[in-house]
Scaffold this motif. Structure first.
Motif, short mmCIF file in Angstrom:
data_model
loop_
_atom_site.label_atom_id
_atom_site.label_comp_id
_atom_site.label_asym_id
_atom_site.label_seq_id
_atom_site.Cartn_x
_atom_site.Cartn_y
_atom_site.Cartn_z
N ALA B 24 0.97 -1.21 -0.12
CA ALA B 24 0.11 -0.04 -0.08
C ALA B 24 0.90 1.08 -0.05
O ALA B 24 0.29 2.43 -0.59
CB ALA B 24 -1.06 0.08 1.14
N PHE B 25 1.91 1.09 0.70
CA PHE B 25 2.99 2.37 0.56
C PHE B 25 3.83 2.78 -0.56
O PHE B 25 3.85 3.68 -1.09
CB PHE B 25 3.90 2.18 1.71
CG PHE B 25 3.14 2.54 2.92
CD1 PHE B 25 3.10 3.68 3.65
CD2 PHE B 25 2.93 1.37 3.90
CE1 PHE B 25 2.38 3.77 4.88
CE2 PHE B 25 2.40 1.44 5.14
CZ PHE B 25 1.97 2.88 5.49
N ARG B 28 0.88 4.34 -2.77
CA ARG B 28 0.87 5.58 -2.43
C ARG B 28 2.00 6.47 -3.18
O ARG B 28 1.83 7.57 -3.83
CB ARG B 28 0.89 5.92 -0.92
CG ARG B 28 0.53 7.35 -0.46
CD ARG B 28 0.78 7.27 1.00
NE ARG B 28 -0.56 7.48 1.74
CZ ARG B 28 -0.60 8.11 2.77
NH1 ARG B 28 0.42 8.63 3.21
NH2 ARG B 28 -1.57 8.18 3.25
N LEU B 31 1.68 6.80 -7.04
CA LEU B 31 0.52 7.77 -7.32
C LEU B 31 0.89 8.98 -7.22
O LEU B 31 0.88 10.10 -8.07
CB LEU B 31 -0.85 7.53 -6.49
CG LEU B 31 -1.82 6.56 -6.76
CD1 LEU B 31 -2.74 6.29 -5.67
CD2 LEU B 31 -2.01 6.30 -8.19
N GLY B 49 -8.96 13.87 -10.91
CA GLY B 49 -9.49 13.22 -9.85
C GLY B 49 -9.89 11.83 -9.90
O GLY B 49 -9.65 11.02 -9.14
N ALA B 50 -10.75 11.56 -11.09
CA ALA B 50 -11.37 10.38 -11.50
C ALA B 50 -10.14 9.36 -11.66
O ALA B 50 -10.14 7.92 -11.26
CB ALA B 50 -12.06 10.53 -12.60
N GLU B 52 -7.08 9.41 -10.58
CA GLU B 52 -6.42 9.21 -9.22
C GLU B 52 -7.23 7.78 -8.64
O GLU B 52 -6.67 6.98 -7.84
CB GLU B 52 -6.13 10.43 -8.49
CG GLU B 52 -5.45 9.83 -7.02
CD GLU B 52 -5.03 11.13 -6.48
OE1 GLU B 52 -5.38 12.28 -6.63
OE2 GLU B 52 -4.03 11.17 -5.50
N ILE B 53 -8.46 8.30 -8.70
CA ILE B 53 -9.37 7.26 -7.77
C ILE B 53 -9.47 5.99 -8.37
O ILE B 53 -8.94 4.84 -7.53
CB ILE B 53 -10.88 7.78 -7.70
CG1 ILE B 53 -11.13 9.11 -6.96
CG2 ILE B 53 -11.92 6.46 -7.27
CD1 ILE B 53 -12.16 9.45 -7.14
N ALA B 56 -5.82 4.18 -7.80
CA ALA B 56 -5.55 3.83 -6.62
C ALA B 56 -6.50 2.57 -6.14
O ALA B 56 -5.99 1.57 -5.56
CB ALA B 56 -6.09 4.98 -5.48
N GLU B 57 -7.78 2.53 -6.74
CA GLU B 57 -8.57 1.37 -6.52
C GLU B 57 -7.98 0.29 -7.00
O GLU B 57 -7.92 -0.97 -6.43
CB GLU B 57 -10.01 1.72 -6.87
CG GLU B 57 -10.76 2.87 -5.92
CD GLU B 57 -10.96 2.53 -4.78
OE1 GLU B 57 -10.68 1.19 -4.19
OE2 GLU B 57 -11.03 3.45 -3.78
N ASN B 60 -4.55 -0.91 -5.24
CA ASN B 60 -4.85 -1.64 -3.84
C ASN B 60 -5.69 -2.63 -3.80
O ASN B 60 -5.54 -3.69 -3.04
CB ASN B 60 -5.57 -0.46 -3.06
CG ASN B 60 -4.44 0.76 -2.61
OD1 ASN B 60 -3.67 0.65 -2.11
ND2 ASN B 60 -4.86 2.00 -2.59
N GLU B 64 -4.43 -6.33 -2.04
CA GLU B 64 -5.20 -6.75 -0.91
C GLU B 64 -5.77 -8.18 -1.51
O GLU B 64 -5.86 -8.96 -0.51
CB GLU B 64 -6.62 -5.65 -0.69
CG GLU B 64 -6.32 -4.72 0.49
CD GLU B 64 -7.08 -3.50 0.50
OE1 GLU B 64 -8.20 -3.95 0.47
OE2 GLU B 64 -6.86 -2.43 0.41
N PHE B 120 -16.65 -0.94 -2.16
CA PHE B 120 -17.18 0.34 -2.95
C PHE B 120 -16.20 0.83 -3.91
O PHE B 120 -16.25 1.44 -4.96
CB PHE B 120 -16.81 1.56 -1.96
CG PHE B 120 -17.68 1.85 -0.80
CD1 PHE B 120 -18.88 2.02 -0.66
CD2 PHE B 120 -16.95 1.80 0.51
CE1 PHE B 120 -19.71 2.08 0.11
CE2 PHE B 120 -17.96 1.79 1.89
CZ PHE B 120 -19.18 2.10 1.51
N GLY B 121 -14.83 0.04 -3.90
CA GLY B 121 -13.91 0.05 -4.91
C GLY B 121 -14.13 -0.41 -6.34
O GLY B 121 -13.93 0.61 -7.30
#
Lengths: 111, 161
Positions: B24-25, B28, B31, B49-50, B52-53, B56-57, B60, B64, B120-121
């Motif tokens: 996860a780091f 980060r 990104l 912004g979209a 980046e979302i 990230a999703e 990550n 995970e 939500f991802g």
């Protein structure tokens, strides 16, 4: 996880002093907020005005914090920045939480 | 715009290639490195912004659910096309269950204990990206998607009607 606390009467305002609540820190955020929830208050306003980015892990942590609150003691949100607002809106969490434009004084509702 | 659509795979002035360890780091940090470069390609703040979302999703999710705490690398390739920025993300972790991407359907939640803390991802990824495609090949997951970058668009939502 840096949180700044301010009181307006029995309302606790918790400002997140971080620019991101993402998968790397979601658990830290949740743990830090657990201590805030443990303090007596009538409601908590979570001020996210310094947070430029929140992902689904961060959102999940905010939801988890809300579930830690007792019934009748709301967790409300304030100060959504554009990308964070987008995440709340697309996941329809903007309908679940009461969202204030700002948490600051002058917001009569946040008193 | 005359940029050839068939440039995929070729050296291209607008192509970016990077790889990162699956934690996860590192996501980060990647990104933080990519965002200023993406900002040059995606002029609209809302689109950026979209992007980046979604990134990230996607990254990550690999950390995970594909690697689940194990070591592994993630490869990110992006190319510029007239429609936007096309991403190909590859990892060697576990495949998606049934080799299919999650639907991303939101569970109807009210202010109760039934409100989900996860899930939500994929809803965000599906809402904010286009041409989402998944392949499992030779032990690798390959996810491709397009993030629109309309040079003339100033505001509004992506992929929404």
């Amino acid at each position: 996880m840096n949180l700044a606390v301010e009181w307006q009467g029995r309302t606790m305002i918790v400002r997140v002093e971080e620019t991101r609540i993402d998968a790397a820190v979601a658990i830290l955020f949740k743990d830090a907020m657990r201590e805030m929830v443990a303090m007596p208050s009538d409601r908590i306003i979570l001020d996210l005005s310094r947070v430029a980015f929140l992902d689904s892990s961060g959102l999940g942590a905010v939801v988890a914090v809300m579930k830690l609150m007792d019934a009748g003691r709301p967790l409300e949100i304030a100060g959504l920045t554009p990308t964070v607002e987008k995440v709340f809106r697309l996941t329809r969490m903007d309908r679940v939480f009461t969202i204030h434009p700002t948490a600051g004084a002058g917001d009569d509702d946040a008193r | 715009m005359t940029m050839p659509d068939s440039a995929e795979g070729k050296a291209h002035p607008g192509a970016i290639h990077c790889w990162l360890p699956g934690d996860a780091f590192a996501v980060r940090a990647t990104l933080a490195q990519l965002l200023p470069r993406l900002a040059e390609l995606i002029p609209c703040e809302d689109d950026l912004g979209a992007a980046e979302i979604v990134l990230a999703e996607v990254l990550n999710n690999i950390v995970e659910h594909a690697y689940r705490g194990r070591r592994g690398d993630i490869e990110v390739d992006l190319t510029i096309t007239p429609e936007g920025v096309r991403f190909v993300v590859t990892d060697s972790g576990d495949p998606f269950p049934d080799r299919r991407l999650p639907s991303g359907r939101l569970v109807a939640g009210r202010l109760t204990d039934s409100l989900p803390e996860g899930g939500f991802g994929w809803h965000l990824i599906r809402n904010l990206s286009r041409e989402l495609h998944y392949e499992r090949n030779r032990g690798q997951n390959r996810l491709s998607f397009l993030l629109p970058a309309d040079q003339s668009r100033k505001r509004g939502e992506i992929g929404r009607s």
